[in-house]
Enzyme design. Structure first.
Site, mmCIF file in Angstrom:
data_model
loop_
_atom_site.group_PDB
_atom_site.id
_atom_site.type_symbol
_atom_site.label_atom_id
_atom_site.label_comp_id
_atom_site.label_asym_id
_atom_site.label_seq_id
_atom_site.Cartn_x
_atom_site.Cartn_y
_atom_site.Cartn_z
ATOM 1 N N THR A 271 0.895 -1.143 -0.007
ATOM 2 C CA THR A 271 -0.059 0.044 0.030
ATOM 3 C C THR A 271 1.184 1.272 -0.003
ATOM 4 O O THR A 271 1.920 1.237 0.615
ATOM 5 C CB THR A 271 -0.953 -0.097 1.265
ATOM 6 O OG1 THR A 271 -0.261 0.280 2.487
ATOM 7 C CG2 THR A 271 -1.890 -1.360 1.043
ATOM 8 N N SER B 169 5.018 -1.203 -1.697
ATOM 9 C CA SER B 169 4.374 -0.678 -2.833
ATOM 10 C C SER B 169 5.242 0.244 -3.712
ATOM 11 O O SER B 169 6.278 0.932 -3.291
ATOM 12 C CB SER B 169 3.352 0.268 -2.442
ATOM 13 O OG SER B 169 2.717 1.133 -3.157
ATOM 14 N N GLN C 71 6.076 -4.611 -5.399
ATOM 15 C CA GLN C 71 4.971 -4.319 -6.162
ATOM 16 C C GLN C 71 5.608 -3.177 -7.332
ATOM 17 O O GLN C 71 6.035 -2.522 -7.322
ATOM 18 C CB GLN C 71 3.947 -3.656 -5.442
ATOM 19 C CG GLN C 71 2.634 -3.470 -6.587
ATOM 20 C CD GLN C 71 2.245 -2.044 -6.739
ATOM 21 O OE1 GLN C 71 2.678 -1.233 -5.718
ATOM 22 N NE2 GLN C 71 1.752 -1.847 -7.712
ATOM 23 N N HIS D 238 -8.058 -5.040 -4.894
ATOM 24 C CA HIS D 238 -7.221 -3.964 -4.023
ATOM 25 C C HIS D 238 -7.888 -3.060 -2.893
ATOM 26 O O HIS D 238 -8.308 -1.894 -2.983
ATOM 27 C CB HIS D 238 -6.842 -2.579 -5.316
ATOM 28 C CG HIS D 238 -6.421 -3.328 -6.462
ATOM 29 N ND1 HIS D 238 -5.102 -3.850 -6.420
ATOM 30 C CD2 HIS D 238 -6.681 -3.302 -7.796
ATOM 31 C CE1 HIS D 238 -4.673 -4.323 -7.628
ATOM 32 N NE2 HIS D 238 -5.673 -3.992 -8.461
HETATM 33 C C1 LIG Z 1 -4.480 3.325 1.280
HETATM 34 C C2 LIG Z 1 -3.928 2.118 0.127
HETATM 35 C C3 LIG Z 1 -2.961 2.181 -0.586
HETATM 36 C C4 LIG Z 1 -2.841 1.030 -1.586
HETATM 37 N N1 LIG Z 1 -1.778 1.297 -2.571
HETATM 38 C C5 LIG Z 1 -1.535 0.152 -3.342
HETATM 39 C C6 LIG Z 1 -0.372 0.133 -4.228
HETATM 40 O O1 LIG Z 1 0.405 1.048 -4.383
HETATM 41 N N2 LIG Z 1 -0.218 -0.722 -4.984
HETATM 42 C C7 LIG Z 1 -1.272 -1.862 -5.011
HETATM 43 O O2 LIG Z 1 -0.863 -2.798 -6.090
HETATM 44 N N3 LIG Z 1 -2.300 -2.050 -4.229
HETATM 45 C C8 LIG Z 1 -2.458 -1.024 -3.370
HETATM 46 N N4 LIG Z 1 -3.580 -1.165 -2.454
HETATM 47 C C9 LIG Z 1 -4.154 -2.323 -2.379
HETATM 48 C C10 LIG Z 1 -3.369 -3.090 -1.543
HETATM 49 O O3 LIG Z 1 -2.483 -3.593 -1.980
HETATM 50 C C11 LIG Z 1 -4.621 -4.403 -0.973
HETATM 51 O O4 LIG Z 1 -4.810 -5.148 -2.352
HETATM 52 C C12 LIG Z 1 -5.669 -3.835 -0.249
HETATM 53 O O5 LIG Z 1 -5.574 -3.053 0.725
HETATM 54 C C13 LIG Z 1 -6.596 -5.377 0.297
HETATM 55 O O6 LIG Z 1 -7.607 -5.043 0.938
HETATM 56 P P1 LIG Z 1 -7.761 -4.790 2.574
HETATM 57 O O7 LIG Z 1 -7.240 -3.286 2.608
HETATM 58 O O8 LIG Z 1 -9.295 -4.924 2.807
HETATM 59 O O9 LIG Z 1 -6.950 -5.712 3.264
HETATM 60 C C14 LIG Z 1 -3.734 0.064 -1.422
HETATM 61 C C15 LIG Z 1 -4.622 -0.057 -0.595
HETATM 62 C C16 LIG Z 1 -4.754 1.184 0.371
HETATM 63 C C17 LIG Z 1 -5.856 0.874 1.374
#
Ligand SMILES: Cc1cc2nc3c(=O)[nH]c(=O)nc-3n(C[C@H](O)[C@H](O)[C@H](O)COP(=O)(O)O)c2cc1C
Length: 397
Positions: free
Chosen positions: A120, A149, A170, A292
């Protein structure tokens, strides 16, 4: 010599009383609306969800919303959570669960528990230690692998220097192939054990931000079609709300990236059996089922609902990772029963960091690890190998 004082006892007490009368301390004690709230100590929190409230209390409003919101009207965000309620556990009796085994390994990365930290972005919004804190916190929680991330606040080298447990990276596809090559070399030099390429379009349109911008958001957000029709474009990133840098890639590009890596490559954002098969055809070493956390295209299904069809399509040829909506050990057990090799935690780890820094991330993982062990014991599944679909009854609706 006689001790002389010009002040009598009565005068002295009167003076103290006068000073108190003008003091804010007394005001505070007499004010029935005084804020007596305090931030609880970390040990007082018992579940992952408890940490969200502490993160809310400690964070700036717009940073918290950035973490909390889902795509558009947040159907998928809600459905991700609902789906866990639609899966029942079917326990086995008369099973020796005096010892529970949770260690596993994914393509060269050993793990004490089948739980990782999702990638994230922007952890500086959460805590001054940013991703270095998340990495340290994950490591302290039984060497939990952390996926950094591509949108991290700290440079990758600085994060890699903060701890020594398994680090995955990632990737958001990079169009310039020289730059892509340099990226691949960099993460391998930094000791990356795998790369996770986010392969869907990751549209980013959040109605919640639009509604709340007058109250808290410093970022200007506008609806797709602005009043008066001025936003009424029909093509290009402005109309789709998909960042321009994510509109161009294809399977051939994925193959080229794969050729640049000596470490395994996963595809993140897979939601159909068909795409999972294509991933394997085009050389990916693993599939990462994710929407995501409901932050991308709204109205896609919850990840738990699509997990079984993807696992069936993959047929054990590559490992299947899973995330979105996990908040407890029984959530994890359900995903494992439906075929995930390991799960990843997104918002939960962020809440931990925002609330208590690196120790908060550790605690989040420890809670999930403990709850997973408890759920395995309660259902009579003492090993990961004993977890299969007979453990669940699904009522997806
Ligand atoms: C604030 C935030 C930023 C995120 N940034 C990325 C990112 O930079 N790259 C990515 O592949 N997924 C990103 N995600 C998705 C997360 O990798 C993940 O799939 C997701 O948070 C999982 O769901 P959960 O928050 O309910 O556990 C992000 C999620 C959040 C909440």
């Amino acid at each position: 010599m006689k001790r002389s004082s010009s002040m009598t006892r009565r005068a002295a007490l009167g003076g103290i009383g006068g000073a108190l009368a003008g003091s804010s301390l007394l005001d505070a004690q007499q004010d029935p609306f005084r804020d007596h709230s305090r931030v609880p100590g970390m040990d007082e929190l018992t579940s992952v969800m408890d940490f969200e409230a502490i993160a809310f209390a400690k964070m700036q409003g717009d940073s918290f919303q950035y973490m909390a919101h889902g795509g558009e009207g947040e159907f998928t965000l809600r459905r991700n959570r609902e789906a866990y309620d639609w899966v029942e556990l079917v326990p086995k009796g008369v099973v020796d669960v005096s010892s529970v085994q949770t260690a596993t390994e994914i393509l060269g990365t050993p793990m004490a528990f089948p739980i990782m930290t999702s990638p994230t972005s922007g952890h500086i919004q959460l805590h001054r230690d940013a991703e270095a804190g998340t990495y340290k916190g994950s490591q302290a929680a039984s060497n939990t692998p952390y996926i950094v991330s591509d949108g991290s606040s700290l440079p990758k080298a600085k994060i890699a220097a903060a701890a020594s447990s398994p680090l995955w990276f990632q990737l958001y596809p990079i169009k310039d192939m020289d730059a892509m090559k340099a990226w691949a070399e960099n993460v391998q030099t930094l000791g990356g054990k795998a790369v996770v390429m986010t392969v869907d379009q990751q549209a980013a349109y959040y109605e919640r931000d639009f509604h709340e911008q007058h109250l808290i958001s410093a970022r200007p957000t506008r609806p797709v079609v602005a009043p008066g029709g001025s936003g009424n474009a029909t093509s290009g990133p402005r109309a789709y709300r998909v960042p321009e840098r994510r509109l161009w890639y294809n399977w051939k590009y994925a193959e080229q990236v794969k050729a640049m890596l000596k470490i395994p490559l996963f595809a993140k954002g897979i939601l159909t059996a068909e795409d999972a098969k294509l991933c394997i055809e085009h050389g990916f070493d693993g599939v990462y089922v994710s929407n995501h956390g409901g932050r991308s295209c709204d109205y896609v299904p919850s990840t738990l609902e699509v997990l079984p069809e993807i696992v069936d399509a993959v047929q054990g040829r590559v490992p299947v990772l899973f995330d979105s909506g996990i908040r407890s050990g029984s959530d994890i057990l359900k995903a494992l029963a439906l075929g995930a090799k390991a799960v990843c935690i997104g918002r939960g780890a962020r809440w931990g960091l925002a609330a208590y820094g690196a120790p908060g991330v550790t605690r989040i993982h420890e809670i999930l690890q403990g709850e997973l062990v408890m759920a395995m014991a309660q259902t009579g599944r003492p090993t990961l190998a004993s977890i299969d679909r007979t453990l669940v009854r699904t009522n997806f609706r």
